[in-house]
Scaffold this motif. Structure first.
Motif, mmCIF file in Angstrom:
data_model
loop_
_atom_site.group_PDB
_atom_site.id
_atom_site.type_symbol
_atom_site.label_atom_id
_atom_site.label_comp_id
_atom_site.label_asym_id
_atom_site.label_seq_id
_atom_site.Cartn_x
_atom_site.Cartn_y
_atom_site.Cartn_z
ATOM 1 N N TRP A 57 -44.520 10.561 35.901
ATOM 2 C CA TRP A 57 -43.986 10.400 36.868
ATOM 3 C C TRP A 57 -44.115 11.607 37.602
ATOM 4 O O TRP A 57 -44.364 11.965 38.785
ATOM 5 C CB TRP A 57 -42.654 9.696 37.052
ATOM 6 N N VAL A 58 -43.643 12.971 37.014
ATOM 7 C CA VAL A 58 -43.569 14.233 37.352
ATOM 8 C C VAL A 58 -45.154 14.382 37.784
ATOM 9 O O VAL A 58 -45.331 15.033 38.925
ATOM 10 C CB VAL A 58 -42.796 15.286 36.361
ATOM 11 N N PHE A 59 -45.912 14.404 36.894
ATOM 12 C CA PHE A 59 -47.337 14.588 37.332
ATOM 13 C C PHE A 59 -47.844 13.856 38.576
ATOM 14 O O PHE A 59 -48.338 14.517 39.203
ATOM 15 C CB PHE A 59 -48.246 14.267 35.957
ATOM 16 N N THR A 60 -47.343 12.669 38.469
ATOM 17 C CA THR A 60 -48.130 11.953 39.733
ATOM 18 C C THR A 60 -47.248 12.134 41.009
ATOM 19 O O THR A 60 -48.223 12.492 42.019
ATOM 20 C CB THR A 60 -47.745 10.348 39.563
ATOM 21 N N LEU A 61 -46.006 12.521 40.975
ATOM 22 C CA LEU A 61 -45.356 12.884 42.078
ATOM 23 C C LEU A 61 -45.832 14.551 42.650
ATOM 24 O O LEU A 61 -46.119 14.695 43.848
ATOM 25 C CB LEU A 61 -43.807 12.834 42.002
ATOM 26 N N ARG A 62 -45.874 15.365 41.577
ATOM 27 C CA ARG A 62 -46.371 16.441 42.018
ATOM 28 C C ARG A 62 -47.809 16.545 42.551
ATOM 29 O O ARG A 62 -47.907 17.508 43.533
ATOM 30 C CB ARG A 62 -46.215 17.658 40.784
ATOM 31 N N SER A 63 -48.852 15.644 41.905
ATOM 32 C CA SER A 63 -50.071 15.652 42.457
ATOM 33 C C SER A 63 -50.138 15.415 43.905
ATOM 34 O O SER A 63 -50.951 15.757 44.688
ATOM 35 C CB SER A 63 -50.763 14.681 41.511
ATOM 36 N N LEU A 64 -49.282 14.202 44.123
ATOM 37 C CA LEU A 64 -49.382 13.826 45.389
ATOM 38 C C LEU A 64 -48.631 14.752 46.399
ATOM 39 O O LEU A 64 -49.098 14.985 47.476
ATOM 40 C CB LEU A 64 -48.568 12.546 45.488
ATOM 41 N N ASP A 65 -47.725 15.437 45.985
ATOM 42 C CA ASP A 65 -47.105 16.726 46.860
ATOM 43 C C ASP A 65 -48.287 17.614 47.092
ATOM 44 O O ASP A 65 -48.372 18.239 48.290
ATOM 45 C CB ASP A 65 -45.920 17.172 46.082
ATOM 46 N N LEU A 66 -49.042 18.017 46.193
ATOM 47 C CA LEU A 66 -49.826 19.059 46.210
ATOM 48 C C LEU A 66 -51.136 18.646 47.090
ATOM 49 O O LEU A 66 -51.694 19.312 48.183
ATOM 50 C CB LEU A 66 -50.457 19.460 44.918
ATOM 51 N N MET A 67 -51.390 17.270 47.075
ATOM 52 C CA MET A 67 -52.448 16.765 48.151
ATOM 53 C C MET A 67 -52.099 17.001 49.267
ATOM 54 O O MET A 67 -52.878 17.176 50.350
ATOM 55 C CB MET A 67 -52.873 15.331 47.424
ATOM 56 N N ALA A 68 -50.759 16.419 49.765
ATOM 57 C CA ALA A 68 -50.120 16.410 51.046
ATOM 58 C C ALA A 68 -49.934 17.607 51.739
ATOM 59 O O ALA A 68 -50.047 17.939 52.783
ATOM 60 C CB ALA A 68 -48.900 16.016 50.956
ATOM 61 N N ARG A 69 -49.747 18.867 50.854
ATOM 62 C CA ARG A 69 -49.806 20.194 51.333
ATOM 63 C C ARG A 69 -50.448 21.015 50.583
ATOM 64 O O ARG A 69 -50.265 22.017 49.867
ATOM 65 C CB ARG A 69 -48.345 20.523 51.218
ATOM 66 N N PRO A 70 -51.949 21.088 50.840
ATOM 67 C CA PRO A 70 -52.856 21.950 49.931
ATOM 68 C C PRO A 70 -52.795 23.546 50.273
ATOM 69 O O PRO A 70 -53.065 24.094 49.393
ATOM 70 C CB PRO A 70 -54.578 21.433 50.420
ATOM 71 N N ASP A 71 -52.334 23.647 51.575
ATOM 72 C CA ASP A 71 -52.214 25.274 51.796
ATOM 73 C C ASP A 71 -51.174 26.012 50.923
ATOM 74 O O ASP A 71 -51.324 27.202 51.032
ATOM 75 C CB ASP A 71 -51.849 25.251 53.321
ATOM 76 N N SER A 72 -50.149 25.293 50.654
ATOM 77 C CA SER A 72 -49.498 26.043 49.390
ATOM 78 C C SER A 72 -49.539 25.585 47.917
ATOM 79 O O SER A 72 -48.780 25.847 47.247
ATOM 80 C CB SER A 72 -47.873 25.649 49.758
ATOM 81 N N SER A 73 -50.690 25.036 47.729
ATOM 82 C CA SER A 73 -50.843 24.256 46.353
ATOM 83 C C SER A 73 -51.162 25.750 45.520
ATOM 84 O O SER A 73 -50.570 25.544 44.289
ATOM 85 C CB SER A 73 -51.958 23.415 46.232
ATOM 86 N N GLY A 74 -51.859 26.651 45.919
ATOM 87 C CA GLY A 74 -51.934 27.734 44.804
ATOM 88 C C GLY A 74 -50.776 28.400 44.210
ATOM 89 O O GLY A 74 -50.558 28.540 43.094
ATOM 90 N N ALA A 75 -49.780 28.720 45.176
ATOM 91 C CA ALA A 75 -48.542 29.328 44.611
ATOM 92 C C ALA A 75 -47.729 28.186 43.864
ATOM 93 O O ALA A 75 -47.133 28.440 42.819
ATOM 94 C CB ALA A 75 -47.648 29.596 45.796
ATOM 95 N N GLU A 76 -47.688 26.749 44.320
ATOM 96 C CA GLU A 76 -46.824 25.923 43.461
ATOM 97 C C GLU A 76 -47.611 25.676 42.100
ATOM 98 O O GLU A 76 -46.854 25.299 40.986
ATOM 99 C CB GLU A 76 -47.019 24.736 44.155
ATOM 100 N N LEU A 77 -48.910 25.787 41.891
ATOM 101 C CA LEU A 77 -49.699 25.417 40.760
ATOM 102 C C LEU A 77 -49.351 26.755 39.741
ATOM 103 O O LEU A 77 -49.159 26.594 38.585
ATOM 104 C CB LEU A 77 -51.175 25.402 40.967
ATOM 105 N N ALA A 78 -49.394 27.941 40.304
ATOM 106 C CA ALA A 78 -48.860 29.220 39.400
ATOM 107 C C ALA A 78 -47.581 28.820 39.008
ATOM 108 O O ALA A 78 -47.186 29.291 37.780
ATOM 109 C CB ALA A 78 -49.206 30.115 40.444
ATOM 110 N N ARG A 79 -46.688 28.634 39.785
ATOM 111 C CA ARG A 79 -45.077 28.265 39.185
ATOM 112 C C ARG A 79 -45.164 27.258 38.249
ATOM 113 O O ARG A 79 -44.535 27.576 37.367
ATOM 114 C CB ARG A 79 -44.394 28.010 40.269
ATOM 115 N N MET A 80 -45.801 26.204 38.559
ATOM 116 C CA MET A 80 -45.812 24.953 37.551
ATOM 117 C C MET A 80 -46.506 25.526 36.061
ATOM 118 O O MET A 80 -45.900 25.382 35.062
ATOM 119 C CB MET A 80 -46.708 23.795 38.060
ATOM 120 N N ALA A 81 -47.396 26.170 36.064
ATOM 121 C CA ALA A 81 -47.922 26.885 34.846
ATOM 122 C C ALA A 81 -47.137 27.797 34.033
ATOM 123 O O ALA A 81 -46.907 27.698 33.037
ATOM 124 C CB ALA A 81 -49.409 27.652 35.162
ATOM 125 N N ILE A 82 -46.381 28.702 35.127
ATOM 126 C CA ILE A 82 -45.475 29.788 34.414
ATOM 127 C C ILE A 82 -44.121 28.467 33.623
ATOM 128 O O ILE A 82 -43.753 28.995 32.531
ATOM 129 C CB ILE A 82 -44.722 30.468 35.390
#
Length: 90
Positions: A16-41
């Motif tokens: 569910w976390v993966f699904t909800l975060r994926s949907l959130d990233l698709m809805a706001r692609p302009d901030s996805s780079g920073a969010e993906l880096a935070r998630m990786a860390i």
């Protein structure tokens, strides 16, 4: 966590976390780079914390099941916290 149902719950929550975060990233692609880096860390920290906890449990002579539980605990905590946060956002 030795109960098999707990592993199923953890897998369900992680999905569910993966699904909800994926949907959130698709809805706001302009901030996805920073969010993906935070998630990786966040994943690296949970892995390192689990590795250290498992090492401590092993050095104390705990059972393999207890060592495995100690290793998984930081990731379980993080996934549960992420799911709570994502549910509030939605």
């Amino acid at each position: 966590m030795n109960n098999p149902a707990n592993w199923g719950l953890f897998a369900w929550q992680a999905g569910w976390v993966f699904t909800l975060r994926s949907l959130d990233l698709m809805a706001r692609p302009d901030s996805s780079g920073a969010e993906l880096a935070r998630m990786a860390i966040e994943k690296q920290k949970a892995f390192a914390d689990g590795w250290i906890a498992a090492g401590h449990a092993a050095m104390r002579g705990e059972s393999p099941a207890a060592v495995m539980e100690a290793a998984a605990k930081p990731a379980r905590r993080r996934v549960s916290a992420n799911l709570r946060t994502l549910r509030r956002k939605g």
